[in-house]
Scaffold this motif. Structure first.
Motif, short mmCIF file in Angstrom:
data_model
loop_
_atom_site.label_atom_id
_atom_site.label_comp_id
_atom_site.label_asym_id
_atom_site.label_seq_id
_atom_site.Cartn_x
_atom_site.Cartn_y
_atom_site.Cartn_z
N GLY A 156 -80.39 37.95 19.62
CA GLY A 156 -79.54 38.50 20.23
C GLY A 156 -78.38 39.72 19.45
N ARG A 157 -78.71 38.72 17.79
CA ARG A 157 -77.69 39.08 16.35
C ARG A 157 -78.66 40.87 16.01
NH1 ARG A 157 -74.00 38.25 13.50
NH2 ARG A 157 -73.78 39.41 11.39
N ALA A 158 -79.59 41.13 16.74
CA ALA A 158 -80.46 42.17 16.26
C ALA A 158 -79.93 43.13 17.28
CB ALA A 158 -82.30 42.16 16.13
N ILE A 159 -80.52 42.49 18.69
CA ILE A 159 -80.14 43.56 19.92
C ILE A 159 -78.44 44.53 19.37
CG2 ILE A 159 -79.53 44.10 21.81
CD1 ILE A 159 -81.86 41.72 22.86
N ALA A 160 -77.40 43.35 19.07
CA ALA A 160 -75.91 43.89 18.59
C ALA A 160 -75.89 44.87 17.39
CB ALA A 160 -75.38 42.53 18.50
N GLU A 161 -76.66 44.27 16.37
CA GLU A 161 -76.80 45.09 15.34
C GLU A 161 -77.35 46.30 15.59
OE1 GLU A 161 -78.63 43.45 12.13
OE2 GLU A 161 -77.05 41.68 11.71
N GLY A 162 -77.76 46.73 16.22
CA GLY A 162 -78.95 47.59 16.79
C GLY A 162 -77.24 48.86 17.74
N ARG A 163 -76.71 48.31 18.74
CA ARG A 163 -76.23 48.79 19.16
C ARG A 163 -74.73 49.34 18.30
NH1 ARG A 163 -75.71 44.36 23.41
NH2 ARG A 163 -77.47 44.38 24.87
N LEU A 164 -74.78 48.19 16.94
CA LEU A 164 -73.22 48.85 16.68
C LEU A 164 -73.80 50.08 15.14
CD1 LEU A 164 -70.93 48.01 15.17
CD2 LEU A 164 -72.28 46.83 13.61
N TYR A 165 -74.83 50.49 15.04
CA TYR A 165 -75.97 51.40 14.08
C TYR A 165 -75.56 52.27 15.33
CZ TYR A 165 -78.26 54.36 11.78
OH TYR A 165 -79.40 55.08 10.58
N ALA A 166 -75.30 52.38 16.47
CA ALA A 166 -75.64 53.38 17.46
C ALA A 166 -74.55 53.99 17.72
CB ALA A 166 -76.34 53.09 18.99
N ASP A 181 -68.83 39.89 16.70
CA ASP A 181 -68.09 38.10 16.55
C ASP A 181 -69.32 37.35 17.36
OD1 ASP A 181 -67.16 35.95 16.93
OD2 ASP A 181 -64.67 37.12 17.65
N THR A 182 -69.80 37.12 16.82
CA THR A 182 -71.42 36.33 18.09
C THR A 182 -70.92 34.95 17.97
OG1 THR A 182 -72.80 36.28 15.87
CG2 THR A 182 -73.12 37.84 17.29
N ARG A 183 -69.88 34.00 17.75
CA ARG A 183 -69.48 32.89 18.17
C ARG A 183 -69.97 32.26 19.46
NH1 ARG A 183 -63.91 32.88 16.01
NH2 ARG A 183 -64.15 34.94 16.20
N PRO A 184 -70.31 31.48 20.08
CA PRO A 184 -70.22 31.07 21.17
C PRO A 184 -68.09 30.30 21.82
CG PRO A 184 -72.00 29.08 20.08
CD PRO A 184 -70.99 30.40 19.71
N LEU A 233 -65.69 43.23 16.40
CA LEU A 233 -67.09 43.19 17.99
C LEU A 233 -67.58 42.59 18.04
CD1 LEU A 233 -66.81 46.67 16.63
CD2 LEU A 233 -65.20 46.13 17.76
N THR A 234 -67.33 42.06 19.36
CA THR A 234 -68.51 41.71 20.08
C THR A 234 -69.08 41.97 20.70
OG1 THR A 234 -67.61 41.60 22.56
CG2 THR A 234 -66.50 39.61 21.05
N PRO A 235 -70.32 41.36 20.91
CA PRO A 235 -71.74 42.19 21.74
C PRO A 235 -71.54 42.19 22.92
CG PRO A 235 -72.31 40.64 20.13
CD PRO A 235 -70.84 40.17 20.10
#
Length: 365
Positions: A241-251, A292-295, A328-330
């Protein structure tokens, strides 16, 4: 004269004096005792129809299938909801039954038909079309979520799952269904196979049903993280999930024309202690961005609460040094990247009006 079901072609005896013309599909074939009474069918006649060799059958207490053949998966689902959503026994019979429509104008199920009950667990995931979940016809029993105070027992094709606070149900083809994260938690609670658990959790994220932190928060509330098969799956889920969110952040940074930042860096006071890592940093504007990937939520004194406090302490420390921290949240990145880019751009533009930040050393993380 007989009535023929438009879906399965079964032949059912007529119900007089009331007509079933306003009902459709499965709702014509599966009715509760109260609904039959609404249509003029007495309990005595219902019992007679359900005798061995008769045209009807009782599928669950107070719920009947109006044909003698094996019930379909749709009929079992409807029966489980009717059983769990029926009025409490102590109130039944005290309020005169009134004829009612069982389908709302928008085609969804009338809330009075199922009460506050909703499908959850594997049956719900099948309705969400999870490829890792079994087909609905193979799900037995069907999990139904009810308020904690309901006095019901699991029986037949219905398994009762109690909730301290009911979530808001989603409507899938007129069926009330628990949100994906709650359905996942209820499914995982009865699954022992780590591969199945991992596949379901992974599909929830990859399929865009919900964010990893939301899933983990629900698993925390269900006290499931201590199970080895769940803990292993969650570690993989969070990493992916973090890898996906980092990709969206880069985009987001690239597509919305934000200035080039430094990625994944550690901030440190010169000759002093570390200030912590950030996902993105604009040194000239002294603006840091963190995913912010905290539950959401968690148990008091849990690891999540400790993590939450650590996040807050780091943010406060950086802001005392004059560094603006944007979280920012995913989910927000996925649903509204343009809006989040505006938030970041506003923070960068506001740097010119702030006092200069303390000098910090930037190291790769």
């Amino acid at each position: 004269m007989t009535h023929h079901s438009p879906l399965c072609g079964e032949t059912t005896p007529p119900l007089s004096p009331a007509s079933l013309g306003h009902l459709s599909g499965v709702r014509r074939r599966v009715l509760s005792t109260a609904q039959l009474r609404d249509h003029g069918v007495s309990p005595a006649r219902t019992s007679a129809q359900c005798r061995p060799g008769g045209p009807w059958q009782q599928l669950l207490p107070g719920v009947f299938v109006l044909h003698p053949g094996p019930p379909t998966s749709e009929e079992r689902l409807h029966a489980a909801l009717l059983y769990a959503g029926r009025p409490p026994v102590e109130r039944a019979g005290k309020i005169p039954c009134q004829p009612r429509k069982d389908t709302a104008q928008d085609g969804s199920a009338d809330r009075s038909e199922y009460g506050s009950t909703m499908v959850t667990g594997l049956a719900a995931l099948a309705l969400y079309r999870f490829s890792a979940a079994p087909a609905l016809i193979a799900v037995d029993p069907i999990d139904v979520l009810v308020p904690r105070t309901r006095r019901l027992r699991s029986t037949g094709c219905a398994r009762i799952v109690r909730a301290q606070a009911l979530p808001v149900a989603q409507q899938i083809e007129g069926v009330p269904v628990a949100p994906v994260e709650r359905a996942l938690a209820d499914a995982v609670a009865v699954l022992a196979d780590p591969e199945v658990v991992r596949a379901l959790l992974t599909e929830a994220v990859r399929g865009g049903h919900c964010e990893p932190a939301v899933v983990v928060g629900e698993l925390i509330r269900a006290r499931l993280l201590a199970r080895p098969q769940v803990a292993q799956a969650v570690d993989m889920l969070l990493a992916e999930g973090r890898a996906i969110a980092e990709g969206r952040l880069y985009a987001m940074v690239r597509h919305h024309g934000l200035p080039d930042p430094l990625w994944n860096v550690e901030l440190r006071l010169p000759g002093g202690p570390g200030l912590g890592g950030v996902d993105v940093y604009w040194p000239e504007e002294a603006v840091a961005l963190e995913l912010d990937t905290r539950p959401p939520g968690g148990e008091p004194q849990s690891e999540e609460e400790v993590l939450r406090s650590a996040y807050a302490r780091k943010r406060e420390h950086l802001e005392r040094l004059g560094i603006t921290v944007v979280h920012l949240t995913p989910k927000k990145l996925r649903e509204a990247p343009a809006q989040q880019a505006t938030v970041v751009r506003t923070a960068l533009m506001a740097a010119a009006d702030r006092a200069p930040a303390a000098y910090v050393t930037v190291l790769p993380r």
